[in-house]
Motif scaffolding. Sequence first.
Motif, PDB file in Angstrom:
ATOM      1  N   LEU A 103      33.287  22.328  38.624  1.00  0.00           N
ATOM      2  CA  LEU A 103      34.025  22.129  37.379  1.00  0.00           C
ATOM      3  C   LEU A 103      33.622  23.110  36.282  1.00  0.00           C
ATOM      4  N   GLY A 104      32.580  23.888  36.534  1.00  0.00           N
ATOM      5  CA  GLY A 104      32.193  24.905  35.575  1.00  0.00           C
ATOM      6  C   GLY A 104      32.887  26.236  35.782  1.00  0.00           C
ATOM      7  N   ASP A 105      33.654  26.345  36.857  1.00  0.00           N
ATOM      8  CA  ASP A 105      34.301  27.611  37.228  1.00  0.00           C
ATOM      9  C   ASP A 105      35.764  27.594  36.787  1.00  0.00           C
ATOM     10  N   LEU A 106      35.993  27.783  35.491  1.00  0.00           N
ATOM     11  CA  LEU A 106      37.368  27.773  34.986  1.00  0.00           C
ATOM     12  C   LEU A 106      38.146  29.003  35.439  1.00  0.00           C
ATOM     13  N   ASP A 107      37.449  30.073  35.812  1.00  0.00           N
ATOM     14  CA  ASP A 107      38.134  31.258  36.334  1.00  0.00           C
ATOM     15  C   ASP A 107      38.900  30.927  37.615  1.00  0.00           C
ATOM     16  N   HIS A 108      38.429  29.914  38.328  1.00  0.00           N
ATOM     17  CA  HIS A 108      39.102  29.470  39.549  1.00  0.00           C
ATOM     18  C   HIS A 108      40.522  28.992  39.220  1.00  0.00           C
ATOM     19  N   LEU A 109      40.637  28.153  38.198  1.00  0.00           N
ATOM     20  CA  LEU A 109      41.938  27.655  37.777  1.00  0.00           C
ATOM     21  C   LEU A 109      42.818  28.801  37.274  1.00  0.00           C
ATOM     22  N   GLU A 110      42.215  29.709  36.533  1.00  0.00           N
ATOM     23  CA  GLU A 110      42.978  30.833  35.981  1.00  0.00           C
ATOM     24  C   GLU A 110      43.538  31.719  37.093  1.00  0.00           C
ATOM     25  N   LEU A 111      42.779  31.883  38.178  1.00  0.00           N
ATOM     26  CA  LEU A 111      43.265  32.685  39.299  1.00  0.00           C
ATOM     27  C   LEU A 111      44.471  32.018  39.956  1.00  0.00           C
ATOM     28  N   VAL A 112      44.405  30.704  40.139  1.00  0.00           N
ATOM     29  CA  VAL A 112      45.557  29.992  40.705  1.00  0.00           C
ATOM     30  C   VAL A 112      46.780  30.179  39.807  1.00  0.00           C
ATOM     31  N   ALA A 113      46.565  30.063  38.502  1.00  0.00           N
ATOM     32  CA  ALA A 113      47.680  30.170  37.553  1.00  0.00           C
ATOM     33  C   ALA A 113      48.282  31.565  37.531  1.00  0.00           C
ATOM     34  N   SER A 114      47.452  32.592  37.670  1.00  0.00           N
ATOM     35  CA  SER A 114      47.951  33.970  37.526  1.00  0.00           C
ATOM     36  C   SER A 114      48.410  34.595  38.831  1.00  0.00           C
ATOM     37  N   ALA A 115      47.771  34.201  39.949  1.00  0.00           N
ATOM     38  CA  ALA A 115      48.018  34.920  41.205  1.00  0.00           C
ATOM     39  C   ALA A 115      48.652  34.078  42.296  1.00  0.00           C
ATOM     40  N   VAL A 116      48.642  32.757  42.168  1.00  0.00           N
ATOM     41  CA  VAL A 116      49.225  31.892  43.200  1.00  0.00           C
ATOM     42  C   VAL A 116      50.504  31.232  42.713  1.00  0.00           C
ATOM     43  N   ALA A 117      50.426  30.509  41.613  1.00  0.00           N
ATOM     44  CA  ALA A 117      51.571  29.747  41.120  1.00  0.00           C
ATOM     45  C   ALA A 117      52.840  30.586  40.928  1.00  0.00           C
ATOM     46  N   PRO A 118      52.748  31.810  40.387  1.00  0.00           N
ATOM     47  CA  PRO A 118      53.974  32.584  40.180  1.00  0.00           C
ATOM     48  C   PRO A 118      54.698  32.931  41.482  1.00  0.00           C
ATOM     49  N   GLN A 119      54.011  32.868  42.608  1.00  0.00           N
ATOM     50  CA  GLN A 119      54.627  33.225  43.889  1.00  0.00           C
ATOM     51  C   GLN A 119      55.278  32.022  44.606  1.00  0.00           C
ATOM     52  N   LEU A 120      55.103  30.843  44.034  1.00  0.00           N
ATOM     53  CA  LEU A 120      55.561  29.639  44.728  1.00  0.00           C
ATOM     54  C   LEU A 120      57.003  29.280  44.413  1.00  0.00           C
ATOM     55  N   GLY A 121      57.555  29.840  43.331  1.00  0.00           N
ATOM     56  CA  GLY A 121      58.928  29.546  42.991  1.00  0.00           C
ATOM     57  C   GLY A 121      59.075  28.214  42.291  1.00  0.00           C
TER      58      GLY A 121
END
Length: 308
Positions: A290-308
């Motif tokens: 839970l201390g790794d907020l960069d993990h969430l940011e990576l999902v938001a920037s690099a994964v979610a936009p590709q899901l449609g």
Amino acid sequence: MDLRIFTEPQQGATYDTLLTVAKATEDLGCFSAFFRSDHYLHMGDVTGEPGPTDAWITLAGLARETKRIRLGTLMTAATFRLPGVLAIQVAQVDRMSGGRVEFGLGAGWYDAEHTAYGIPFPKARFGLLEEQLAVITGLWETPEGETFDFKGTHYRLTDSPARPKPAQAHIPVLVGGHGAKRTPALAARYADEFNMPFSSMDDTKKQFARVREAVAEAGRDPGDLVYSNALVACIGKDDAEVARRAAAIGREVDELKANGIAGTPAEVVERIGQWREAGTERIYLQILDLGDLDHLELVASAVAPQLG
């Protein structure tokens, strides 16, 4: 694919930590909800320091500190709270949030936490779960000005004013699990969403099929339910970052790729596509560090936009 963040605070987290993660979940924009477990004792090789936080007290606080994201539990334990009290608690948090609560209820399974905190742990718990769902939804659905009565094996209510009412006309109810018969039947009767926690794709397909069949037999449209999975997340911009994140949570990369949502963004997008083909409409990404907020940011920037 609807992505949600799911946390396990019993492993070691303060309310402030959870608030930080919930605000990141909201601010990043691509996640629809923040969920947490309902446990009072850590699991595995961790200390759980500084100690557990209560699920519904936590969600009450987050209800006042967030504005958009949905809030809920995977799953509230039926052994922890009396159903009348729980109905009041959840309805109040729903009002505090402006109508953003979703309610997951399970039978409870972790006997050690019951022993540790003096909570009764009956061997037969499915009956408790059935009656709690009947009582809680019955209280919420009782029209204003009328009273609610219930006579069951485990609980009896007489002339309940059935208040307070939630802010929502209907709080979404989540039921989940691996049971082949009683669980699908319970979902068919009460659930708006069916969740398969930490399961293989093959087992998920089989259970979704059972649930759809049970829902149809109950006279409901199987398409009215949302079908979801909870899966551990371990995503990195490259293989080295994936390995670092796996090590931070004490897991092996290959195992995470086989059983969770793990790998580089390209690998994860492909894997989520496979879950979509299996019938999954929503994924709860279990975030263990839970201390790794960069993990969430990576999902938001690099994964979610590709899901449609």
